[in-house]
Enzyme design. Structure first.
Site, PDB file in Angstrom:
ATOM      1  N   GLU A 304       6.479  10.499  -4.804  1.00  0.00           N
ATOM      2  CA  GLU A 304       6.009  10.704  -6.183  1.00  0.00           C
ATOM      3  C   GLU A 304       7.165  10.708  -7.175  1.00  0.00           C
ATOM      4  O   GLU A 304       7.058  10.162  -8.272  1.00  0.00           O
ATOM      5  CB  GLU A 304       5.225  12.025  -6.295  1.00  0.00           C
ATOM      6  CG  GLU A 304       3.954  12.077  -5.458  1.00  0.00           C
ATOM      7  CD  GLU A 304       2.841  11.147  -5.941  1.00  0.00           C
ATOM      8  OE1 GLU A 304       3.021  10.485  -6.982  1.00  0.00           O
ATOM      9  OE2 GLU A 304       1.795  11.081  -5.269  1.00  0.00           O
ATOM     10  N   ARG A 308       7.480   7.698  -9.981  1.00  0.00           N
ATOM     11  CA  ARG A 308       7.264   8.130 -11.368  1.00  0.00           C
ATOM     12  C   ARG A 308       8.579   8.331 -12.116  1.00  0.00           C
ATOM     13  O   ARG A 308       8.741   7.855 -13.241  1.00  0.00           O
ATOM     14  CB  ARG A 308       6.453   9.438 -11.401  1.00  0.00           C
ATOM     15  CG  ARG A 308       5.093   9.283 -10.750  1.00  0.00           C
ATOM     16  CD  ARG A 308       4.262  10.546 -10.880  1.00  0.00           C
ATOM     17  NE  ARG A 308       3.175  10.551  -9.900  1.00  0.00           N
ATOM     18  CZ  ARG A 308       1.978  11.071 -10.081  1.00  0.00           C
ATOM     19  NH1 ARG A 308       1.691  11.671 -11.207  1.00  0.00           N
ATOM     20  NH2 ARG A 308       1.069  11.042  -9.129  1.00  0.00           N
ATOM     21  N   ASP A 437      -2.374   2.542   1.136  1.00  0.00           N
ATOM     22  CA  ASP A 437      -2.551   1.546   0.067  1.00  0.00           C
ATOM     23  C   ASP A 437      -1.287   0.790  -0.343  1.00  0.00           C
ATOM     24  O   ASP A 437      -1.171  -0.426  -0.192  1.00  0.00           O
ATOM     25  CB  ASP A 437      -3.219   2.194  -1.166  1.00  0.00           C
ATOM     26  CG  ASP A 437      -2.565   3.510  -1.608  1.00  0.00           C
ATOM     27  OD1 ASP A 437      -1.600   3.961  -0.957  1.00  0.00           O
ATOM     28  OD2 ASP A 437      -3.016   4.094  -2.622  1.00  0.00           O
ATOM     29  N   GLU A 573      -6.235   1.991 -11.104  1.00  0.00           N
ATOM     30  CA  GLU A 573      -6.245   0.788 -10.247  1.00  0.00           C
ATOM     31  C   GLU A 573      -7.143  -0.348 -10.744  1.00  0.00           C
ATOM     32  O   GLU A 573      -6.764  -1.520 -10.659  1.00  0.00           O
ATOM     33  CB  GLU A 573      -6.613   1.163  -8.803  1.00  0.00           C
ATOM     34  CG  GLU A 573      -5.537   1.956  -8.066  1.00  0.00           C
ATOM     35  CD  GLU A 573      -5.457   3.417  -8.481  1.00  0.00           C
ATOM     36  OE1 GLU A 573      -6.442   3.924  -9.076  1.00  0.00           O
ATOM     37  OE2 GLU A 573      -4.421   4.062  -8.238  1.00  0.00           O
TER      38      GLU A 573
HETATM   39  C1  DMJ Z   1      -0.295   6.648  -8.895  1.00  0.00           C
HETATM   40  O1  DMJ Z   1       0.617   7.662  -8.769  1.00  0.00           O
HETATM   41  C2  DMJ Z   1       0.132   5.410  -8.194  1.00  0.00           C
HETATM   42  O2  DMJ Z   1      -0.596   4.344  -8.661  1.00  0.00           O
HETATM   43  C3  DMJ Z   1      -0.022   5.519  -6.718  1.00  0.00           C
HETATM   44  O3  DMJ Z   1       0.276   4.324  -6.075  1.00  0.00           O
HETATM   45  C4  DMJ Z   1      -1.430   5.880  -6.378  1.00  0.00           C
HETATM   46  N1  DMJ Z   1      -1.883   7.012  -7.095  1.00  0.00           N
HETATM   47  C5  DMJ Z   1      -1.628   7.122  -8.498  1.00  0.00           C
HETATM   48  C6  DMJ Z   1      -2.688   6.558  -9.400  1.00  0.00           C
HETATM   49  O4  DMJ Z   1      -3.948   6.566  -8.952  1.00  0.00           O
END
Ligand code: DMJ
Length: 673
Positions: A304, A308, A437, A573
């Site tokens: 994270e 970010r 994912d 998404e």
């Molecule tokens: C974000 O932090 C990123 O897109 C991550 O890959 C998946 N979750 C969140 C948004 O849904």
């Protein structure tokens, strides 16, 4: 004067110089005759008067001096040449610094005055290149050297075709042999499969557009203005009640902390820049300069904070050219490195950035597969910018290791990996949703980032998409929507996370980069499904998870929602994929779908006093049950993708020059198309 003195001194000496000049002066009494003819005649006479021996000595002396002259001229010439070259070089480097700066303006204009958004479109142009705001630009050299263009196209095309064929025929076995023969068949000498790490020689500077790329500004449209308005409303809430904290709690007008690092502010920096919110950007920059401190005894999640914070700082550095953001990126990058000190080199999930220690979650020594394989774009870029290989080495090693692991199912990976053994755990469960994912997303994106040379990444990606087609695709009833389900120990589940909606965009990006045309077809069917996950719901907003009906039942739609799954976290998404689809097809229905979604966010999640909130129940328009939290990705991703989706400027963060990380932070493609 000299010759006169010689004459006065007495009879001429037979000395070449004094004799000649003194004599001539004496002869010339009565007037100074210096005509050429006279001088020639007089010299000749003198020469005749000399004895043969004298003439021979003089001729010998002349010859000797001549030879010496030629030798010394040659060596002095060399010395002189090198001196002049050096000084020219010096001049050139001094002149080139400013020239390079001018030739590489930041990709986007300096943010415009927020007030400008009240009307006059032409003033809102997003095209003028800005001057760097603060600090100096990074060092020169934007790209890792590109292979010859014609050759590159040929070999990339060949590679892609070969991989497609082999993956389809299931020939890309894990054996060394077939990989070698495949490589031997398609790889040209300039298309080495070595990771770019070995090529990092010197630091890079922020990305830029070439001067010839500058063109007429594309005016903002109503929908983009609506996004800007939404962003400012969200920002107002954050500023009033949560400034410098991780997330806004818009209903209680307070904040929540996760890492205590101003997560929303950092995640939103490049969106501020792209939307042109200059004043807000400056304010946020000031906070980063004075209040953002990473030397804190705090545990952060590696994934994270990479996507970010590190991703956000790197992209803001590229867009603004402001070295402050690179310095901060280096700082957090270094502080995250202890995560890789594990027996297997598969990183731990958590790092204490103040103490320099790392650890797995309390209950397990496993890490999540998506987490350890979705930090690569950022660390690789950090290596490229700093010239320090250690960041890239660490993350490349993870990818190489995962490439060799058993436990995959036709390229589909399990969700967990053990940090001690380096092996997958919890085998047999396969999803494109949570915990797996972005593994798939980053396979393709790293391949593109690195100039489409790292064939193992492409191979794993192509194989995985074949795995998706083979095991996870089904069609729902009654509308026959193609969706991506899950596989648990051989049993298919018709469950699909909203998170999976990144996939249409990724497939489309692959197809745009030369991969199979049927990837684009699949992208088109899947984005329709993702849109239906909104359209078939009472609020027009998607829940976190849906279950698709496999059998037609009277009065039932395709989409079923379980009570535990009916929340919406303002996730990006679907709009992310809509953005890619619009960029690659130009089909306006994708913009219209995005516009519907924005309006529904405004209807059901907007908090009047500032900010937007997650909601608990997308099925109840009269009471969607606000959760009192605005996730940082709403500003970092959702609104950014909305703005780009509505833009008619296809060069605004061109997908041939930038690759978006999984948190929507654009990073430069090393060898842009
Ligand atoms: C974000 O932090 C990123 O897109 C991550 O890959 C998946 N979750 C969140 C948004 O849904």
């Amino acid at each position: 004067m000299y010759s006169g003195a010689a004459a006065a001194a007495g009879p001429p000496r037979r000395d070449f110089i004094s004799v000649t000049l003194g004599q001539e002066d004496a002869v010339g009494v009565g007037g100074y005759n210096n005509s050429k003819a006279w001088r020639r005649r007089s010299c000749w006479r003198k020469w005749k008067q000399l004895s043969r021996l004298q003439r021979s000595v003089i001729l010998f002396l002349f010859a000797f001096l001549g030879v010496c002259g030629v030798i010394s001229y040659t060596s002095m010439g060399e010395a002189w040449k090198s001196i002049t070259n050096k000084s020219l070089d010096d001049q050139r480097t001094e002149q080139e610094v400013p020239r390079l700066k001018l030739a590489n303006p930041a990709v986007l204009p300096a943010p415009q005055k927020a007030d400008a958004y009240r009307g006059d479109y032409p003033e809102l142009s997003l095209q003028k290149p800005p001057k760097p705001l603060h600090g100096r630009r990074g060092p020169s050299k934007l790209q890792i050297k590109a292979p010859r263009r014609d050759m590159k196209l040929k070999t990339q095309h060949d590679t892609v075709r070969a991989v497609e064929e082999l993956v389809k025929a299931d020939k890309v076995e894990k054996t060394e042999k077939s990989i070698i023969s495949w490589r031997g068949a398609v790889i040209e000498p300039d298309q080495s499969t070595e990771p770019p790490s070995s090529k990092i020689m010197e630091p890079e500077k922020p990305s830029s557009v070439e001067v010839e790329d500058q063109k007429e500004p594309v005016p903002l449209n109503e929908r983009q203005l609506a996004v800007i308005e939404a962003f400012r409303h969200a920002w107002k809430g954050y500023k009033d009640f949560a400034w410098g904290h991780d997330e806004l709690k818009p209903l209680s007008k307070s904040y929540s902390e996760w890492f205590g690092l101003g997560l929303t502010l950092i995640d939103a920096l490049d969106t501020l820049w792209i939307l042109g919110l200059k004043e807000e950007f400056e304010e946020a920059r000031k906070w980063v300069a004075t209040d953002l401190v990473f030397d804190k005894n705090v545990d952060v999640n590696l994934f994270e904070s990479t996507i970010r914070i590190l991703g956000g700082l790197l992209s803001t550095y590229h867009l603004s050219g402001d070295s402050l953001f690179l310095e901060k990126a280096k700082d957090i990058g270094n502080r995250l490195m202890p995560a890789f000190k594990t027996p297997s080199k598969i990183p731990y999930s958590d790092v204490n950035i103040g103490r320099g220690t790392a650890h797995p979650p309390r209950w397990t020594s496993d890490s999540t597969v998506a987490e350890v394989t979705s930090i690569q774009l950022e660390f690789r870029e950090l290596s490229r910018l700093t010239g320090d290989e250690k960041f890239q080495k660490a993350v490349d090693e993870v990818m190489k290791h995962v490439h060799t692991l058993s436990g995959k199912n036709d390229g589909l990976v399990p969700m967990f990996i053990n940090t001690n053994s380096g092996q997958f755990t919890h085998l047999g469960v396969y999803t494109l949703g949570a915990r797996a994912d972005s593994y798939y997303e980053y396979l393709l994106k790293q391949w593109i980032q690195g100039g489409k040379k790292e064939n193992e990444l492409l191979e794993d990606y192509m194989r995985a998409i074949e795995g998706v087609k083979k095991h996870l695709l089904q069609r729902s009833e009654p509308k026959k929507l193609t969706f991506v389900g899950e596989l648990a120990h051989g049993h298919f589940s018709a469950k699909m996370d909203h998170l999976v909606c990144f996939l249409p965009g990724t497939l489309a990006l692959g197809a745009h980069n030369g991969l199979a045309a049927d990837h684009m077809k699949l992208a088109e069917t899947l984005i329709e499904t993702c849109y239906q996950m909104y359209a078939q719901v009472e609020t027009g907003l998607s829940p976190e998870i849906v279950h698709f009906n496999l059998h037609a039942q009277k009065g039932h739609k395709d989409v079923e929602i379980k009570p535990a799954d009916r929340h919406n976290l303002l996730r990006p998404e679907t709009v992310e994929s809509l953005f890619y689809m619009y960029r690659f097809t130009g089909d306006k229905k994708y913009q219209d779908w995005g516009w519907e979604i924005l309006q529904n966010f405004n209807r059901y999640t907007r908090v009047p006093t500032g900010g937007y909130t997650s909601i608990n129940n997308v099925q109840n328009p009269s009471n969607p049950e606000p959760r009192d939290k605005m996730e940082s990705f709403f500003l970092g991703e959702t609104l950014k993708y909305m703005f780009l989706l509505f833009s008619e400027d296809m060069d605004l963060i061109s997908l041939d020059k930038y690759i978006f990380n999984t948190e929507a932070h654009p990073l430069p493609i090393w060898v842009p198309a």
